[in-house]
Each structure stands twice: as structure tokens, then as C-alpha cells.
Design a protein around this motif. Structure first.
Motif: not given
Length: 408
Positions: A356-360
Motif C-alpha cells: 500500500x502506498x500510504x495509509x488512509x
């Protein structure tokens, strides 16, 4: 060069729904011609035609580590054969794989040059080619074995039912093998007929809702607040849909799917969805994005199809990832997320790298900071195309102009 990768990673199968199934799949070996021919369709998810399949294996057991598929070049040529071989050997070398097997599906006129190129490139790279078969007309031939007794010039009839591993493979795999790659593409093909017209109208209604909000905002001067409202609606729509699919549900109403596709034109909404693609729910997410991509109307396909490609990559379903990217880039040839995914998947990056690129929360903080700066410098008008390096879409530039006769 026309080539298509359908990659796996350390596991020889596309990941399954249970740990036991993954362990069963991991025990499958490509340690004989019969076993190799039995497992290839299950590794790819479809029956290959006019294809070269290169499989990196783990010595001494022959366990499958990575699977690559290429279209056999037609017409054949030494240059394009060398390109295919260089790519395949480069992928195996980058993953420190030292043994391989391969199968060409098609006539010798198309396969022979590629087989020679793969053999030579593998030898030069120190990768041991343990078997290379060619399949045509229900028979196989070996480029590796010259023993007329076991590999006659007339070929060996193929009957995978005679091999016990074929039965083991079928038992370990929940998903059926599709007849060809076209059947994979059909899984994400756009709707047609009445269903497509109904979805077009639903998409127009979703567009009208956003357009009306923007028109009011321009009159009031409260553009920033409306941008936030539109994004918030989109974020809520995506979050609800993800939750529904994770719990076994499905969206079937056109108005819901229309709102989803329009919302995904907003980069903040798309990136939030991307950040929520936890691989623990990859099968549910794959169902979700197949549904959305199939229902998406022209101009709204790129985002859900790119998200589907990412999830398919997580699943080790390289064939689905590639046909999803085909749809995304057909909708927008410069869609940066799809171009990035095509680059890494074609490079043979394993699904373990589909992180995943970043967390929400990080996505939200990033966009809050960016929008604060944006609102201080510019109005919403003229936003389209300002970020020349990123050809994905902002919400206002993605909403189509509505015809006067569009229905509410």
C-alpha cells in the motif's frame, strides 16, 4: 515487441482463500513434462495459445517461484526472440532464480527461434534450463531431450489426467481455468445494450449532482468548502462500498456504481481507495473493482481499472492485471497510475511488492496540506491540466458537460 506478462511470485499459484490451499498449491512441482504441462494453465488461469511460458523453479524440488508469459512473435525473428529472452532471463536473474523450465505453445516456425534465444540467454546468465517443451495439436516435443524412446519425433500425446499432480492441482485451485486470454479480458469487458444505457444515465445523474454543487460554489465564492464536500461524499461512497464487499455483499444498483465511478475521478478519493487495498481482503477487492470497471462509462474507466490491476497483482493474477491495465489505458493513455503499474508488472515484480502506498490517514493529511496551499493561490477554475506531470484526474476536470436533454 508484443508481450504479456502473467506473473506469480514465491507461491506457484495465485493466492487462495485459505492457508491450507496455499500450502497445497506450494507443493506442486514442475519436475516432469507431464507435471509441467498439467500445471501451466493453473498458473496462468487460462489455457495458453501462441505463447511462451517461462517458469523459474527452486532446486532441487522443482517448486515454482515465478511464471512469465509472452505472446509468441508472429512473424518470428531473431531480434524479437532475443528481446523476449533478455526480458525473461532478466526477471529471473533479478529474483536470484538459478533454474527454469519453459513451454512454447504453437508451431515450430514461431517457437524455435525463441527457444534457442532463451536457451542461450539462460546459459550466459548461469540459469540452468532444465526442460523446454513445445506444444501443438495435442502433442508435445522437447527441445531438451533427444532420446527417440521417450521423446519421439512425432511428439508425445498429452493426457494430463494420467498424471497424479494434475488431479492435485485441480483440488488445490478454487478458480476454474479459463479457455483462453480472451476469456480473461471478458471478465472486465464493458456492459452492453440496455445495461450500458442504464449505467450511462446513472453516471449522468452523478455528474449533474457534482456540476450543480460546483455551480453554486462559484456563485457563492465558497469553492474550497464545496471541494471538501464533494471529496467527503466520494470518500464515504468508497468506504461504504469496500465494507460491503469485504462482508460478502455486492453493489448492483446503477446509481451506486455511477456515484462510485464519478467519485473516483477525484484523486483524493482514488488514493484513499488505493490505500485501503489491504491484501488480507484481496479477493473481495478483486470482486469490487471488476464490478466497478465493468460498469464504468467512457471517461471513468481509468481509475477503477487501475485499482483492479493493483489488486490483481496482489492476488498474483497477472493476466487479469494486464487486461485491467489495457482497459485503463484505453480510457486514458496517459493515466499515470496505470502506466506505473504496467512498468512494475512488466518488470516481473512479484506480488509481495504490491504494498500500500500510504495509509488512509496519510493520504488525508497529504491532501489537506496540498488543498490548503492550493486554496490560497488559485480558484477552482482552470484547474484541469495544471499538474503536467500527473495525468490522473481532479474531480472538477473529470465531470463531463451535461447535455440539455440529460434526465435527472
Amino acid at each position: 515487441m508484443s508481450q504479456t506478462l502473467t506473473a506469480g511470485d514465491e507461491s506457484p499459484q495465485k493466492p487462495r482463500n485459505s492457508q491450507a490451499q496455499q500450502e497445497n498449491a506450494a507443493s506442486i512441482r514442475a519436475d516432469s513434462p507431464e507435471a509441467l504441462l498439467a500445471i501451466v494453465p493453473h498458473l496462468l488461469g487460462f489455457m495458453p495459445e501462441a505463447s511462451l511460458v517461462v517458469i523459474g523453479t527452486e532446486p532441487p524440488s522443482g517448486g515454482v517461484k515465478v511464471t512469465l508469459r509472452y505472446d509468441l512473435p508472429d512473424p518470428s525473428g531473431a531480434g524479437i526472440a532475443a528481446d523476449i529472452a533478455a526480458h525473461a532471463i532478466g526477471v529471473l536473474g533479478s529474483q536470484e532464480i538459478t533454474t527454469m523450465v519453459a513451454v512454447a505453445y504453437g508451431p515450430g516456425a514461431l517457437a524455435d527461434l525463441v527457444a534457442a534465444a532463451v536457451r542461450d540467454a539462460g546459459r550466459e546468465a548461469g540459469i540452468d534450463l532444465q526442460e523446454f517443451l513445445r506444444v501443438e495439436g495435442g502433442r508435445y516435443w522437447s527441445y531438451w531431450c533427444g532420446d527417440e524412446e521417450c521423446c519421439p519425433a512425432a511428439g508425445v500425446p498429452i493426457d494430463p489426467r494420467l498424471h497424479t499432480q494434475a488431479a492435485a492441482m485441480v483440488a488445490a485451485v478454487e478458480e476454474k481455468v479459463l479457455p483462453d486470454r480472451a476469456a480473461v479480458a471478458a471478465r472486465v469487458a464493458p456492459l452492453g445494450g440496455i445495461a450500458a444505457e442504464s449505467m450511462r444515465q446513472a453516471t449522468r445523474r452523478a455528474e449533474r449532482h457534482v456540476t450543480q454543487l460546483l455551480a453554486k460554489a462559484r456563485k457563492s465564492g465558497r469553492l474550497g468548502a464545496v471541494r471538501h464536500l464533494i471529496a467527503s461524499e466520494g470518500l464515504a461512497t468508497v468506504s461504504a462500498m469496500i465494507t460491503t464487499y469485504r462482508t460478502g455483499g455486492r453493489y448492483t444498483a446503477d446509481y451506486q456504481l455511477g456515484r462510485m465511478t464519478v467519485a473516483l475521478r477525484d484523486l483524493r478519493v482514488r488514493d484513499d481507495a488505493w490505500a485501503r487495498m489491504d491484501p488480507a481482503h484481496r479477493d473481495a477487492h478483486r470482486r469490487l473493482w471488476i464490478d466497478v470497471a465493468r460498469h464504468a462509462q467512457p471517461g471513468y474507466v481509468a481509475a477503477p481499472a487501475a485499482l483492479l490491476a493493483f489488486v490483481a497483482w496482489q492476488c498474483g493474477d497477472g493476466a487479469l492485471a494486464n487486461v485491467a491495465l489495457d482497459r485503463s489505458l484505453a480510457d486514458d493513455p496517459r493515466y499515470s497510475m496505470a502506466l506505473l503499474l504496467r512498468q512494475v508488472i512488466t518488470a516481473g515484480a512479484p506480488p509481495s511488492l504490491a504494498r500500500l502506498p500510504m495509509t488512509p490517514e496519510e493520504v488525508a493529511a497529504s491532501y489537506d496540506d496540498a488543498e490548503a496551499s492550493y486554496d490560497a493561490e488559485a480558484s477552482y477554475d482552470g484547474a484541469e491540466g495544471e499538474d503536467g506531470d500527473d495525468h490522473d484526474h481532479e474531480m472538477d476536470s473529470g465531470v463531463h458537460d451535461l447535455d440539455s436533454d440529460d434526465e435527472l
